[in-house]
Scaffold this motif. Structure first.
Motif, short mmCIF file in Angstrom:
data_model
loop_
_atom_site.label_atom_id
_atom_site.label_comp_id
_atom_site.label_asym_id
_atom_site.label_seq_id
_atom_site.Cartn_x
_atom_site.Cartn_y
_atom_site.Cartn_z
N LYS A 90 -14.96 13.06 0.99
CA LYS A 90 -15.49 11.84 0.36
C LYS A 90 -16.87 12.09 -0.23
O LYS A 90 -17.67 12.82 0.31
CB LYS A 90 -15.59 10.72 1.39
CG LYS A 90 -14.27 10.20 1.87
CD LYS A 90 -14.46 9.07 2.86
CE LYS A 90 -13.12 8.58 3.38
NZ LYS A 90 -13.28 7.64 4.47
N LEU A 120 0.85 -1.19 0.00
CA LEU A 120 0.00 0.00 0.00
C LEU A 120 0.88 1.24 0.00
O LEU A 120 1.81 1.35 0.78
CB LEU A 120 -0.91 0.03 1.23
CG LEU A 120 -1.97 -1.07 1.30
CD1 LEU A 120 -2.71 -0.98 2.62
CD2 LEU A 120 -2.95 -0.92 0.16
N VAL A 121 0.56 2.15 -0.89
CA VAL A 121 1.33 3.39 -0.99
C VAL A 121 0.63 4.45 -0.14
O VAL A 121 -0.55 4.72 -0.32
CB VAL A 121 1.43 3.86 -2.46
CG1 VAL A 121 2.16 5.18 -2.55
CG2 VAL A 121 2.09 2.80 -3.30
N ALA A 122 1.36 5.04 0.79
CA ALA A 122 0.79 6.11 1.62
C ALA A 122 0.70 7.37 0.78
O ALA A 122 1.69 7.81 0.20
CB ALA A 122 1.66 6.33 2.84
N ARG A 123 -0.51 7.92 0.71
CA ARG A 123 -0.69 9.14 -0.06
C ARG A 123 -0.39 10.34 0.83
O ARG A 123 -0.75 10.36 2.00
CB ARG A 123 -2.12 9.23 -0.57
CG ARG A 123 -2.45 8.07 -1.51
CD ARG A 123 -3.86 8.14 -1.99
NE ARG A 123 -3.93 9.14 -3.04
CZ ARG A 123 -5.04 9.76 -3.40
NH1 ARG A 123 -6.17 9.52 -2.79
NH2 ARG A 123 -5.04 10.65 -4.36
N LYS A 124 0.27 11.32 0.26
CA LYS A 124 0.59 12.52 1.02
C LYS A 124 -0.68 13.34 1.21
O LYS A 124 -1.43 13.59 0.27
CB LYS A 124 1.65 13.34 0.27
CG LYS A 124 2.12 14.52 1.06
CD LYS A 124 3.25 15.23 0.38
CE LYS A 124 3.64 16.40 1.26
NZ LYS A 124 4.50 17.34 0.60
N ILE A 125 -0.93 13.75 2.44
CA ILE A 125 -2.11 14.54 2.74
C ILE A 125 -1.71 16.02 2.75
O ILE A 125 -0.83 16.41 3.52
CB ILE A 125 -2.70 14.14 4.11
CG1 ILE A 125 -3.13 12.68 4.08
CG2 ILE A 125 -3.85 15.06 4.49
CD1 ILE A 125 -3.55 12.13 5.42
#
Length: 104
Positions: free
Chosen positions: A102, A3-8
């Motif tokens: 969302k 899983l790639v952590a998305r930058k917030i």
């Protein structure tokens, strides 16, 4: 599967100087004519600043005239009241539905 952590994307709350995820904030903008408005889309042109979903911080900002300092212009007490209502509503929505970004 990795899983790639998305930058917030983070933004600083001009009222509290704390960093929050951009989606959990409200953008305020001063246009070229000096008008201050709430920017729910985040796309209005002009000088923007971010406010967290903390109605109490908005009340304190009104008494200390923080937005006047941020935007270097007069901000009416009515705008602070409008901002308070908007922030309070968005905070309630977030408490009910979770992440505002969302699609439901």
């Amino acid at each position: 599967m990795d899983l790639v952590a998305r930058k917030i994307p983070m933004r600083k709350d001009v009222l509290t100087d704390k960093m929050y995820p951009k989606r959990e904030m409200v953008r305020i903008v001063r246009d070229k004519d000096g008008n201050i408005s709430i920017d729910p889309t985040g796309k209005k042109s002009g000088r923007g600043a971010y406010v967290g979903l903390d109605p109490e911080a908005v009340k304190e900002a009104k008494s200390k005239k923080i937005l006047e300092k941020v935007f270097s212009t007069k901000v009416s007490p009515d705008f602070y009241d409008e901002l308070f209502e908007f922030v309070d509503h968005q905070k309630a929505r977030m408490d009910l539905f979770g992440d505002l970004g969302k699609k439901h």
